[in-house]
Design an enzyme around this catalytic site. Structure first.
Site, PDB file in Angstrom:
ATOM      1  N   HIS A  26       0.635  -1.122   0.014  1.00 10.93           N
ATOM      2  CA  HIS A  26       0.244  -0.169  -0.384  1.00 10.93           C
ATOM      3  C   HIS A  26       0.709   1.164   0.205  1.00 10.93           C
ATOM      4  O   HIS A  26       1.317   1.802   1.106  1.00 10.93           O
ATOM      5  CB  HIS A  26      -0.877   0.109   1.208  1.00 10.93           C
ATOM      6  CG  HIS A  26      -1.965  -1.276   1.200  1.00 10.93           C
ATOM      7  ND1 HIS A  26      -1.711  -2.497   1.681  1.00 10.93           N
ATOM      8  CD2 HIS A  26      -2.954  -1.415   1.059  1.00 10.93           C
ATOM      9  CE1 HIS A  26      -2.295  -3.473   1.475  1.00 10.93           C
ATOM     10  NE2 HIS A  26      -3.529  -3.055   1.043  1.00 10.93           N
ATOM     11  N   HIS A 261      -4.203   2.932  -3.248  1.00  7.66           N
ATOM     12  CA  HIS A 261      -3.984   2.353  -1.862  1.00  7.66           C
ATOM     13  C   HIS A 261      -3.280   1.271  -1.911  1.00  7.66           C
ATOM     14  O   HIS A 261      -2.780   1.342  -0.499  1.00  7.66           O
ATOM     15  CB  HIS A 261      -5.709   2.880  -1.825  1.00  7.66           C
ATOM     16  CG  HIS A 261      -5.906   1.932   0.046  1.00  7.66           C
ATOM     17  ND1 HIS A 261      -6.331   2.135   1.414  1.00  7.66           N
ATOM     18  CD2 HIS A 261      -5.998   0.534   0.390  1.00  7.66           C
ATOM     19  CE1 HIS A 261      -6.132   1.482   2.382  1.00  7.66           C
ATOM     20  NE2 HIS A 261      -6.083   0.904   1.303  1.00  7.66           N
ATOM     21  N   GLU A 431     -17.173  -5.033  24.221  1.00  7.65           N
ATOM     22  CA  GLU A 431     -16.431  -5.628  24.128  1.00  7.65           C
ATOM     23  C   GLU A 431     -15.484  -5.843  23.583  1.00  7.65           C
ATOM     24  O   GLU A 431     -14.476  -5.696  24.208  1.00  7.65           O
ATOM     25  CB  GLU A 431     -17.265  -7.192  24.233  1.00  7.65           C
ATOM     26  CG  GLU A 431     -18.468  -7.316  25.401  1.00  7.65           C
ATOM     27  CD  GLU A 431     -19.835  -6.770  24.787  1.00  7.65           C
ATOM     28  OE1 GLU A 431     -20.829  -7.199  25.547  1.00  7.65           O
ATOM     29  OE2 GLU A 431     -19.403  -6.177  24.020  1.00  7.65           O
ATOM     30  N   HIS A 493     -27.554 -16.751  24.347  1.00  3.42           N
ATOM     31  CA  HIS A 493     -26.705 -16.110  25.415  1.00  3.42           C
ATOM     32  C   HIS A 493     -25.684 -17.949  26.420  1.00  3.42           C
ATOM     33  O   HIS A 493     -24.729 -17.540  26.734  1.00  3.42           O
ATOM     34  CB  HIS A 493     -27.543 -14.915  26.973  1.00  3.42           C
ATOM     35  CG  HIS A 493     -27.900 -13.703  26.734  1.00  3.42           C
ATOM     36  ND1 HIS A 493     -28.546 -13.374  25.770  1.00  3.42           N
ATOM     37  CD2 HIS A 493     -27.630 -12.485  27.588  1.00  3.42           C
ATOM     38  CE1 HIS A 493     -28.994 -12.193  25.362  1.00  3.42           C
ATOM     39  NE2 HIS A 493     -27.373 -12.063  26.838  1.00  3.42           N
TER      40      HIS A 493
END
Length: 690
Positions: A26, A261, A431, A493
């Site tokens: 890149h 890029h 999280e 869950h």
């Protein structure tokens, strides 16, 4: 002497040459950010190329890690042990210049970046560690911890949701020494980002509570340098500098295009770029005067030498604090740790309590956090469920000025005693951000981070867990509610595939303990794991203590918990039941049922398959003898257990249901009778070896 433009052009030339030679990489971002790099690395960054691990260096994170040739060029030019030959071997096997920066491989690289957004998350953790260490150890006239964390980031980092999680926390924690520079070039792999990335980024960061500077011209070195200087004065909040740049700057035909890029410019475009930049040198050739302008070795050595003098004065005034700071920055456990670990396991064994393993974890944490002031933990808004808080870890809080609130201080008039900061972090429902921040804390040094959530939510943080394993960092994940045993919350869950999935991550230790003793040992092993992260999988429901003769083999990950003789049948085992966590009790009860039928069974508890797999072949054969059928029992997918040559697995290969845990256990066959029946069925299919 070369000027700023020539310093920047050296980066551009090295980047396009290395990518062209590899025909992979890149070049656009390094070429576009070269002037920003001159402003930071040439004028502000405090570092010593001769000692990349100097404790009070500034930390630099390239969050947009695909721009790796930018940092490789900077490390080479400023004098790190990264010779030109390594740049010529960019992206080649065993080089120190891999496709994305890797900590521990390339001198001067602070973290492994590539998965976008995680670099800024790591940087937030680094800045938090700096701030907390300063609060703990600095004294009047003795600022031994005083450095900045700088981040380069691009549009991809901004688009990834983790940047929201981490940057919101950075503002909440008032991390004034965190300075991020946003390469706002408006281009990604798919082209101009305007159709799909329309965020008002400055407004977004102001809403978090960041200081925002710019937009500034990212190709004006003086303007960027002034912005950095302004940011350094904003101690009450982190700073985002918005820098407008042109991707592929210098390339006549690739500038401002997606082609710049992620692919080499091509030989003809490289030639044209050299001409356009006024860079008449051959590939990988940098004039001596440009090297001289970039060389940071003398300045870095002087900065570290000045710090050494200050630290010597600090050591003379506060010898105990200096020794503690040195120990913690080395990542060494205190001399009495072995005794603390032994005492925790012995106490658990003596009490033989029936508690959930999440509670067993908290009991172990009470001992370890009291003994290890470097332990800092928290939860993703589930403290009451994960039980990650202890008496020694009051909440981490900051005052209106941004300073760390001290929980208490027992310092005498001379300030010789340690200050007690809050060590329990409320991460909020973040999280992934929590996991990336913990990685950054560990990378910085001085603390051992741990964080809790439900096991099923490990999916949110999985890539950061993988990065900790890849980077070989000591991070502990506390995952509770580990099975259908959580009951009525239902299949959304209830973890089914998560234990097996985590075990597939190389260099991650996964522990699923069955009682308080195994949990205490699991924590001790996790804290000793200086080169790998750990995941603890813990139950919501209470688990009875498993009777055992001793504790010596638990840390091996798998061991003989009970022979048939212990239930009145003195015979060689005809089968081995291997169980983990809450299912160990099922194995022990099934052993009793089978003994009543004159079938001798050995029960092996295997709290950690990863630790067990590291043991010698002789030990593994001793625990799991050849020629004796094995039956595994775990409330999870069955596929993982066939690697141990099992004849049968009592598991669950569907999603769970919403009902009380006791109902679910019976419904899915997690009963002693079903385990015993499975063993009998296996033995009926093969000759008895008893």
């Amino acid at each position: 002497m070369a000027n700023d433009l020539q310093m920047a052009n050296a980066i551009r030339a090295l980047a396009m040459d290395a990518v062209q030679q590899a025909n992979s990489g890149h070049p656009g971002a390094p070429m576009g950010m070269a002037d920003i790099a001159v402003a930071l690395w040439g004028r502000h960054l405090k570092h010593n190329p001769r000692n990349p691990h100097w404790a009070d260096r500034d930390r630099f994170v390239l969050s947009n890690g695909h721009a790796s040739m930018l940092i490789y060029a900077l490390l080479h030019l400023t004098g790190y042990d990264l010779p030109l030959g390594e740049l010529k071997n960019f992206r080649q096997l065993h080089s120190k210049t891999p496709g994305h920066p890797e900590v521990g491989l390339t001198p001067g690289v602070e973290t492994t970046t590539g998965p976008l957004g995680q670099g800024i998350g790591n940087a937030v953790g680094m800045a938090l560690a700096e701030k907390l260490l300063a609060a703990e150890f600095n004294r009047e006239g003795h600022a031994i911890v005083n450095h900045h964390t700088y981040v380069f980031m691009g549009d991809g980092c901004m688009m990834e949701g983790i940047s929201h999680e981490a940057c919101a926390l950075a503002a909440a924690w008032k991390l004034g020494k965190l300075i991020a520079i946003y390469d706002d070039n408006g281009i990604s792999i798919d082209g101009e980002v305007a159709p799909w990335f329309v965020d008002d980024t400055p407004a977004r960061f102001r809403a978090y509570g960041w200081n925002v500077i710019g937009p500034v011209d990212g190709h004006d070195v003086d303007a960027v340098a002034r912005a950095i200087a302004d940011a350094q004065r904003g101690f009450d909040r982190p700073t985002l500098i918005v820098a407008d740049t042109h991707i592929g700057q210098g390339s006549p035909n690739r500038v401002n295009t997606a082609k710049a890029h992620g692919e080499a410019l091509g030989l003809e475009e490289v030639k044209l770029t050299r001409e356009a930049m006024g860079w008449p040198h051959d590939p990988f050739v940098v004039p001596r005067e440009v090297y001289a302008d970039w060389d940071a070795r003398a300045k870095g050595e002087a900065a570290e030498a000045e710090w050494d003098k200050r630290f010597a004065a600090y050591r003379a005034a506060y010898p105990e604090l200096a020794a503690e700071f040195t120990r913690r920055m080395k990542g060494e456990l205190p001399a009495h740790f072995a005794q603390v670990a032994l005492d925790a396991a012995v106490a658990a064994h003596a009490k033989a309590e029936t508690v959930a393993s999440r509670k067993a974890s908290q009991l172990a944490l009470e001992a370890f956090t009291a003994a290890l002031p470097e332990m800092i933990g928290g939860s993703a808004d589930l403290t009451g469920s994960n039980l990650t808080n202890t008496k020694s870890t009051p909440p981490l809080r900051f005052d209106l000025a941004g300073d760390v609130k001290l929980a208490d201080s027992a310092a005498d008039a001379a300030g010789n005693a340690s200050r007690r900061i809050g060590r329990h972090i409320n991460f909020g429902v973040r999280e992934f951000g929590m996991a990336a921040v913990m990685n950054g804390i560990s990378l910085h040094g001085g603390y051992i981070p741990y964080g809790g959530t439900f096991l099923t939510f490990s999916d949110y943080s999985r890539n950061a867990i993988r990065m900790a394993a890849l980077m070989k960092k000591r991070v502990v994940h506390v995952f509770t509610h580990d099975s259908i045993g959580l009951g009525e919350d239902g299949p959304t869950h209830q973890s089914i595939e998560h234990a097996a999935s985590l075990r597939l991550i190389p260099n991650l230790d996964v522990w699923r303990p069955c009682d308080t003793a195994e949990t205490a040992v699991a924590w001790a092993v996790a804290l000793r794991n200086t080169r790998r992260p750990t995941a603890l999988l813990l139950s919501r429901q209470n688990l009875p203590y498993a009777p055992r003769a001793g504790l010596e083999d638990i840390d091996k990950g798998g061991y003989v918990l009970a022979e048939a003789a212990e239930v009145g049948l003195a015979r060689k085992p005809q089968a081995v039941i291997v169980a983990t966590g809450s299912e160990v009790q099922l194995a022990l009860k099934a052993q009793e049922l089978l003994a009543a039928k004159q079938i001798a069974v050995r029960v092996v508890s295997m709290p950690s398959t990863s630790a067990f797999d590291r043991q010698s072949a002789a030990y593994k054969n001793q625990v799991l003898p050849a020629g004796i059928p094995r039956i595994a029992v775990e409330m999870g997918v069955t596929d993982y257990w066939w690697k141990y040559g099992c004849a049968a697995v009592v598991g669950i290969d569907t999603y769970g249901e919403s009902a009380p845990a006791s109902v679910l256990f019976k419904h899915f066959g997690f009963t002693p009778q079903n385990v015993a029946d499975t063993v009998r069925a296996v033995l009926q299919q093969s000759p008895s070896r008893g």
